[in-house]
Enzyme design. Sequence first.
Site, PDB file in Angstrom:
ATOM      1  N   LYS A  99       5.268  -8.554  -6.527  1.00 32.39           N
ATOM      2  CA  LYS A  99       4.704  -9.898  -6.330  1.00 32.39           C
ATOM      3  C   LYS A  99       5.636 -10.698  -5.420  1.00 32.39           C
ATOM      4  CE  LYS A  99       3.130 -13.960  -8.878  1.00 32.39           C
ATOM      5  NZ  LYS A  99       2.380 -14.415 -10.039  1.00 32.39           N
ATOM      6  N   GLU A 150       8.884  -9.725  -9.210  1.00 34.14           N
ATOM      7  CA  GLU A 150       8.628 -10.904  -8.382  1.00 34.14           C
ATOM      8  C   GLU A 150       9.904 -11.484  -7.782  1.00 34.14           C
ATOM      9  OE1 GLU A 150       6.483 -14.072 -10.345  1.00 34.14           O
ATOM     10  OE2 GLU A 150       6.485 -15.319  -8.564  1.00 34.14           O
TER      11      GLU A 150
HETATM   12  P1  13P Z   1       2.329 -19.779  -7.633  1.00 33.42           P
HETATM   13  O1  13P Z   1       1.164 -18.964  -7.098  1.00 33.42           O
HETATM   14  O2  13P Z   1       1.941 -21.145  -8.070  1.00 33.42           O
HETATM   15  O3  13P Z   1       3.514 -19.723  -6.735  1.00 33.42           O
HETATM   16  O4  13P Z   1       2.759 -19.077  -8.992  1.00 33.42           O
HETATM   17  C1  13P Z   1       2.784 -17.731  -9.078  1.00 33.42           C
HETATM   18  C2  13P Z   1       3.760 -17.350 -10.090  1.00 33.42           C
HETATM   19  O5  13P Z   1       3.452 -16.609 -11.001  1.00 33.42           O
HETATM   20  C3  13P Z   1       5.131 -17.855  -9.968  1.00 33.42           C
HETATM   21  O6  13P Z   1       5.970 -17.143 -10.797  1.00 33.42           O
END
Ligand code: 13P
Length: 330
Positions: A221, A179
């Site tokens: 992500k 991510e």
């Molecule tokens: P949000 O969808 O609230 O941005 O959170 C996703 C997430 O896992 C952030 O690390």
Amino acid sequence: MHEHTERLHSTAQAMVAPPRGILAADESPGTMNKRLEKVGVEPTPEARRDYREMLLTTPGLSESASGIILADETFNQELSDGRTVPEACKDAGVLPGIKVDTGAKPLAFSPGETVTEGLDGLRDRFTDYAKRGAAFAKWRAALALDAELPSERAVLVNAHALGRYAALSQEAGIVPIVEPELLMDGDHDLDRCAEATAYVLDVVFMSLVAQGVDLAGIVLKPNMIVAGAKCATQPSVEEAAAATVRVLSEHVPKEVPGIAFLSGGQPPEQATAHLAAMASLSAPWELSFSFGRALVDPALKVWAGDPDRWKDGQAALDVRVRANAAARAS
Ligand code: 13P
């Protein structure tokens, strides 16, 4: 193919298979406390557990969610009926995931930027999580975005950490969610977000490949390509969706089985609309969702700690998760 590799690939594919998405319920205790306090709930370990129990036991959750990301605290908790949380995930038909980073800390010599920590001892932690049934993991790099940022330094150190994390995760047989998040709270426009996202993705994939990560056994992500919340010129849903698919198509290798977007503070309906608009565009990987706030905020508000509103909270979660699963299929 090696059995271990096959399992990584099939788990990654299951995580992003249409129409389901991944529920991100992995707020750290500190972040969760702030969210509980905002809706008038006293922040205790039990309150955090009750809230996660409400989410996880939502009837029919597995129809629209393939997995749930949990914080370490939740992973170690028991539900009110005595089941461990990983057991309850199994019963619910959703894969248990674990957030393994320990948060974004100020980066030396880079005011306003952070590096995500949590690598020390990570191999042993992964061994333990694997034994206890974790199917996948998550590590989030948070990158500030404006005309100057993110700096090359912030991108390099965070990409390096994502590579080290992803390699250790795969070594333990756990699929890493990678991510790299460019934050959307600035006043940058769509083009600036596109340019910075392209750069970050290039560096992240270079780091993953250099560190031996099997790209067919990860889930990416990323942020969507949107204008900052404070930007005066907001693109249409269709413009943001087109820019997102274009940039990702040019910078995400085709071996990656799927992309599960974060919501990043977008209002729930807007995040869903973006997903629906992307579903009509062609892409070489699955396009899915791994939203946190855009799935859980309405449920948290409706429940607000009241046991009598437990089912209403679950219904509110169900509405959002189903809407996003439907958006994928649109
Ligand atoms: P949000 O969808 O609230 O941005 O959170 C996703 C997430 O896992 C952030 O690390």
